[in-house]
Design a protein around this motif. Structure first.
Motif, mmCIF file in Angstrom:
data_model
loop_
_atom_site.group_PDB
_atom_site.id
_atom_site.type_symbol
_atom_site.label_atom_id
_atom_site.label_comp_id
_atom_site.label_asym_id
_atom_site.label_seq_id
_atom_site.Cartn_x
_atom_site.Cartn_y
_atom_site.Cartn_z
ATOM 1 N N PRO A 188 0.809 -1.236 0.000
ATOM 2 C CA PRO A 188 0.000 0.000 0.000
ATOM 3 C C PRO A 188 0.833 1.273 0.000
ATOM 4 N N ARG A 191 1.533 2.684 -3.524
ATOM 5 C CA ARG A 191 0.405 2.868 -4.434
ATOM 6 C C ARG A 191 -0.103 4.306 -4.403
ATOM 7 N N THR A 193 -2.417 7.475 -4.112
ATOM 8 C CA THR A 193 -3.523 7.850 -3.226
ATOM 9 C C THR A 193 -4.667 8.466 -4.020
ATOM 10 N N ARG A 194 -4.481 8.629 -5.334
ATOM 11 C CA ARG A 194 -5.515 9.248 -6.182
ATOM 12 C C ARG A 194 -6.203 8.253 -7.089
ATOM 13 N N PHE A 195 -5.459 7.185 -7.494
ATOM 14 C CA PHE A 195 -6.013 6.194 -8.407
ATOM 15 C C PHE A 195 -5.876 4.802 -7.797
ATOM 16 N N HIS A 196 -6.905 4.000 -7.956
ATOM 17 C CA HIS A 196 -6.882 2.684 -7.314
ATOM 18 C C HIS A 196 -5.979 1.686 -8.032
ATOM 19 N N ASN A 197 -5.597 1.971 -9.279
ATOM 20 C CA ASN A 197 -4.832 1.006 -10.068
ATOM 21 C C ASN A 197 -3.489 1.546 -10.545
#
Length: 248
Positions: A188, A191, A193-197
């Motif tokens: 996490p 990754r 913080t604005r887009f899930h992918n």
């Protein structure tokens, strides 16, 4: 209007390129190795006895959800890939360089190939234990993932073929292995913080291999244990050292 403007043959400013080739070119260079700076990948595979092998490599690239990997054809990893068709590509970040380097000059092959013995390799059965990585169960393949690596890619072999058969400078048999990514695991903290992918490039500092030295995108961590093997070994020649620099 000049001859060059009119496109008169022989009037191009590049027309003397052929003549320049007759003069010594200071840019010509034959490096012993081509480690230009690529991600380090820890490839986990399953041994015939069900245990896991973990092998560091840096000859890999991705396109879409496919990845091409280059290996020494005599390696245990290739043997396992041919037999099982599965692997996990574990991508370490720069902070893991010391752990990764514990696997430098180790092999899961027994007996050991002659060229690796000449390079001072050591046969190691428990690679995860040697490097201090924690094996965790994968979801779609049998080989385990390395928990500490921020990215873990479960993959299946698509094709395996000989590589560099016409390259007289390639001194060991090599193979190219194409794999398809089945499942992606990403910590996490790297990754977006604005887009899930998406991965946040500002938070992901991949470990790179550049001419036998580990590098991150923000810092140099340490020299690889592979540095104890002279680069010229890969070129099959004695070291070429600069004894005198040319003066202008």
């Amino acid at each position: 209007m000049t001859n060059t403007d009119r496109g008169v043959p022989g009037s191009s400013p590049h027309a003397d390129i052929g003549r320049r080739d007759e003069q010594p070119d200071e840019t010509r260079f034959e490096p012993a190795i081509h480690y230009w700076g690529t991600p380090v990948v820890l490839v986990s595979t399953q041994n015939p006895d069900g245990t896991a092998n973990l092998a560091p490599m840096s000859s890999g690239w991705w396109l879409g959800w496919s990845c091409m990997l280059g290996f020494d054809a005599t390696s245990r990893t290739v043997e396992n890939l041919r037999r099982t068709g599965e692997c996990v590509l574990n991508l370490p970040d720069a902070t893991l360089a010391p752990q990764v380097d514990r696997l430098a000059r180790t092999t899961g092959s027994d007996p050991m190939p002659a060229h690796k013995a000449a390079m001072g390799y050591e046969s190691v059965a428990d690679k995860f234990g040697r490097a201090g990585f924690t094996p965790v169960r994968s979801e779609t393949v049998a080989p385990p993932r390395a928990a500490e690596c921020p990215v873990q890619l479960e993959a299946a072999v698509t094709a395996i073929g000989d590589f560099g058969v016409r390259d007289h400078r390639l001194l060991i048999p090599a193979v190219a292995v194409e794999v398809t990514i089945r499942r992606v695991h990403a910590h996490p903290d790297i990754r977006s913080t604005r887009f899930h992918n998406r991965i946040d490039p500002g938070r992901w500092d991949p470990l790179l291999m550049s001419f036998l030295e580990y590098k991150g995108t923000r810092r140099v961590d340490q020299t690889s244990g592979l540095r104890q093997v002279d680069e010229e070994f890969y070129a099959g020649r004695s070291p070429r050292r600069i004894t005198q620099r040319a003066t202008r």
